[in-house]
Enzyme design. Structure first.
Site, PDB file in Angstrom:
ATOM      1  N   PRO A  54      34.578  50.501  40.012  1.00  0.00           N
ATOM      2  CA  PRO A  54      34.553  50.424  41.475  1.00  0.00           C
ATOM      3  C   PRO A  54      35.966  50.496  42.051  1.00  0.00           C
ATOM      4  O   PRO A  54      36.930  50.117  41.378  1.00  0.00           O
ATOM      5  CB  PRO A  54      33.937  49.051  41.747  1.00  0.00           C
ATOM      6  CG  PRO A  54      34.184  48.248  40.512  1.00  0.00           C
ATOM      7  CD  PRO A  54      34.237  49.210  39.381  1.00  0.00           C
ATOM      8  N   ASP A  55      36.057  50.986  43.300  1.00  0.00           N
ATOM      9  CA  ASP A  55      37.389  50.938  43.923  1.00  0.00           C
ATOM     10  C   ASP A  55      37.532  49.542  44.523  1.00  0.00           C
ATOM     11  O   ASP A  55      36.778  48.627  44.192  1.00  0.00           O
ATOM     12  CB  ASP A  55      37.532  52.079  44.943  1.00  0.00           C
ATOM     13  CG  ASP A  55      36.630  51.888  46.159  1.00  0.00           C
ATOM     14  OD1 ASP A  55      36.563  52.794  46.997  1.00  0.00           O
ATOM     15  OD2 ASP A  55      35.982  50.819  46.251  1.00  0.00           O
ATOM     16  N   PHE A  56      38.497  49.342  45.389  1.00  0.00           N
ATOM     17  CA  PHE A  56      38.764  47.983  45.887  1.00  0.00           C
ATOM     18  C   PHE A  56      38.119  47.733  47.234  1.00  0.00           C
ATOM     19  O   PHE A  56      37.549  46.672  47.468  1.00  0.00           O
ATOM     20  CB  PHE A  56      40.290  47.757  45.990  1.00  0.00           C
ATOM     21  CG  PHE A  56      40.953  47.736  44.649  1.00  0.00           C
ATOM     22  CD1 PHE A  56      41.483  48.903  44.093  1.00  0.00           C
ATOM     23  CD2 PHE A  56      41.012  46.563  43.905  1.00  0.00           C
ATOM     24  CE1 PHE A  56      42.069  48.894  42.841  1.00  0.00           C
ATOM     25  CE2 PHE A  56      41.600  46.540  42.646  1.00  0.00           C
ATOM     26  CZ  PHE A  56      42.125  47.705  42.110  1.00  0.00           C
ATOM     27  N   ARG A  57      38.210  48.735  48.128  1.00  0.00           N
ATOM     28  CA  ARG A  57      37.877  48.406  49.526  1.00  0.00           C
ATOM     29  C   ARG A  57      36.648  49.106  50.068  1.00  0.00           C
ATOM     30  O   ARG A  57      36.322  48.919  51.234  1.00  0.00           O
ATOM     31  CB  ARG A  57      39.115  48.719  50.402  1.00  0.00           C
ATOM     32  CG  ARG A  57      40.289  47.803  50.061  1.00  0.00           C
ATOM     33  CD  ARG A  57      41.562  48.142  50.813  1.00  0.00           C
ATOM     34  NE  ARG A  57      42.634  47.225  50.427  1.00  0.00           N
ATOM     35  CZ  ARG A  57      43.367  47.364  49.320  1.00  0.00           C
ATOM     36  NH1 ARG A  57      43.132  48.388  48.487  1.00  0.00           N
ATOM     37  NH2 ARG A  57      44.315  46.489  48.987  1.00  0.00           N
ATOM     38  N   ASN A 128      46.410  53.254  39.963  1.00  0.00           N
ATOM     39  CA  ASN A 128      45.333  52.751  39.116  1.00  0.00           C
ATOM     40  C   ASN A 128      45.859  52.095  37.841  1.00  0.00           C
ATOM     41  O   ASN A 128      46.912  52.465  37.334  1.00  0.00           O
ATOM     42  CB  ASN A 128      44.368  53.891  38.762  1.00  0.00           C
ATOM     43  CG  ASN A 128      43.707  54.460  40.017  1.00  0.00           C
ATOM     44  OD1 ASN A 128      43.705  53.798  41.070  1.00  0.00           O
ATOM     45  ND2 ASN A 128      43.182  55.663  39.939  1.00  0.00           N
ATOM     46  N   ASP A 130      43.702  51.719  35.181  1.00  0.00           N
ATOM     47  CA  ASP A 130      42.670  52.003  34.170  1.00  0.00           C
ATOM     48  C   ASP A 130      43.128  52.950  33.063  1.00  0.00           C
ATOM     49  O   ASP A 130      42.381  53.223  32.136  1.00  0.00           O
ATOM     50  CB  ASP A 130      41.408  52.560  34.864  1.00  0.00           C
ATOM     51  CG  ASP A 130      41.705  53.786  35.754  1.00  0.00           C
ATOM     52  OD1 ASP A 130      41.048  53.937  36.799  1.00  0.00           O
ATOM     53  OD2 ASP A 130      42.614  54.586  35.399  1.00  0.00           O
ATOM     54  N   HIS A 147      51.411  50.525  40.009  1.00  0.00           N
ATOM     55  CA  HIS A 147      50.914  49.142  39.993  1.00  0.00           C
ATOM     56  C   HIS A 147      50.681  48.672  38.568  1.00  0.00           C
ATOM     57  O   HIS A 147      49.884  47.784  38.315  1.00  0.00           O
ATOM     58  CB  HIS A 147      49.632  49.042  40.830  1.00  0.00           C
ATOM     59  CG  HIS A 147      49.898  49.307  42.287  1.00  0.00           C
ATOM     60  ND1 HIS A 147      48.916  49.459  43.224  1.00  0.00           N
ATOM     61  CD2 HIS A 147      51.079  49.455  42.975  1.00  0.00           C
ATOM     62  CE1 HIS A 147      49.463  49.698  44.421  1.00  0.00           C
ATOM     63  NE2 HIS A 147      50.761  49.708  44.285  1.00  0.00           N
TER      64      HIS A 147
END
Ligand code: APR
Length: 391
Positions: A54-57, A128, A130, A147
């Protein structure tokens, strides 16, 4: 730099200064005719959602809308270094769901690899964690993981490295690993809120200015300083946004191209316009992880929703209650035998010959949730009229 305010979209009548038109096809023509080789790509969580992460927002599906079960002061606390020092458990609970190893790169990741293979990638900037770009075959030196990522880990106090295999085991077990030198908290080299970005980000920040094309994909461009990167591109350099929605002032310059929609679809359209569609599909096919890795793809069961997590919690509680009840019945039977009294259950057993009274049959068709209905009345089955049945 043009006026980058998010409300300012270039007027339809304004002609592009470099592209023939503000379309994907015109971008492809520009790349091939000008032999563009200095392309910067800037991405966020949106390029991994079709992999099952899933993304964040995004409302409802985003990570930040699904953290209620972690009981956080606010969703972003899960990635906040001061909160992590106080309580690392929520991060490690979430890490089990988002850590690399179970997910396959998307076709958008393979498109970045294709740009590299064709000698056209100047630098790939990712928010990302991941590692899917690496898994897609993009060399580490071409990637700025602004990040951080799960690739390495260390103690947040003495900064000692921590073994990758032990981190993987801790994440899989949902445990909090501690430093082998000072017993401090250990975390993956993900940049938490309150931590500095890696030097690699600042060393590479001049590259967008050298680029001849900028492709932004799958990001809300809400977190600085990453969000400023597209603005560093020179005026006149085409910038392509492939995203569900318009973000970050993209569309405010005459050579901005907005491709609003799904990343995978947008990337396929661009590859088709470039005549690279077959190569792209072949590259993506090669990322197919063997089954034994337990790789997740969008078709695999998506991450659990709040309701599913609650249901799972209820199932777990049910098992626990059943196990406890079982133990106490066993214990009672043993005590009665020792006292020489009737053993509980023998009478039931006789009754069991009569299916009508058989406790199994009275449980027939019940789910574990029903069995807990007396504990959580709201879980009781409801009649067709929606009224709760007798527990
Ligand atoms: N196709 C196109 N766009 C998509 C898709 C998709 N399949 N899925 C999601 N998106 C879009 C969303 O509409 C949104 O605009 O991608 C964007 C994702 O935005 P965020 O969830 O905010 O993710 P991101 O931009 O990566 O967040 C930035 O915030 O919490 C921090 O450190 C975290 O790196 C993260 C940073």
């Amino acid at each position: 730099m043009g006026n980058e305010s998010s409300s300012n979209v270039v007027d339809e009548k304004t002609h592009p200064s470099v592209l023939e038109k503000r379309t994907i096809e015109a971008v492809a023509k520009y790349v091939l005719e000008k032999d563009v080789r200095r392309i910067v790509v800037m991405v966020g969580a949106g390029i991994s959602t079709s992999a099952g992460i899933p993304d964040f927002r995004s409302p409802d599906t985003g990570i930040y809308s699904n953290l209620a079960y972690l009981d956080l002061p606010d969703p972003e606390a899960v990635f906040d270094i001061s909160f992590f020092r106080e309580n690392p458990k929520p991060f490690y609970t979430l890490a089990r769901e988002i850590a690399p190893g179970r997910y396959r790169p998307t076709i958008a990741h393979s498109f970045i690899k294709l740009l590299y293979d064709k000698g056209r990638l100047l630098k790939h900037f990712s928010q990302n964690i991941d590692c899917l770009e690496r898994l897609a075959g993009v060399p580490g030196e071409m990637i700025v993981e602004a990040h951080g990522s799960f690739a390495t880990q260390r103690c947040i106090d003495c900064k000692a490295d921590y073994p990758g295999d032990q981190m993987k085991a801790a994440i899989a077990a949902g445990e909090v690993p501690h430093c082998q030198q000072c017993n401090g908290l250990v975390k993956p080299d993900i940049v938490f809120f309150g931590e500095a970005l890696p030097s690699d980000f600042f060393d590479s920040r001049d590259l967008p200015e050298q680029a001849d094309l900028c492709i932004v994909m799958g990001t809300s461009l809400t977190v600085q300083p990453f969000a400023s990167l597209p603005q560093f591109c020179r005026d006149g350099v085409p910038r392509v946004l492939i995203n569900m929605e318009r973000v970050g002032g993209l569309g405010s310059r005459p050579d901005d191209v907005l491709v609003l929609g799904d990343c995978d679809t947008g990337v396929r359209r661009l590859a088709r316009a470039l005549g690279w569609e077959e190569e792209l599909e072949a590259l993506w096919e090669a990322t197919n992880l063997p089954e034994e890795c337990g790789a997740q793809t969008a078709e695999a069961t998506p991450l659990r929703t709040r309701e599913e997590k609650l249901q799972e919690e209820v199932e777990r509680l049910t098992e626990e209650v059943d196990r406890t009840l079982g133990i106490s019945q066993e214990y009672e039977k043993r005590v009665r035998q020792q006292l020489g009294g009737p053993v509980a259950g023998t009478a039931d057993r006789a009754d069991r010959t009569n299916p009508a009274n058989n406790s199994e049959s009275s449980h027939a068709g019940e789910t574990s949730t029903d069995r807990l209905a007396h504990v959580f009345p709201h879980l009781a089955r409801t009649t067709r009229e929606g009224r709760p049945e007798k527990a």
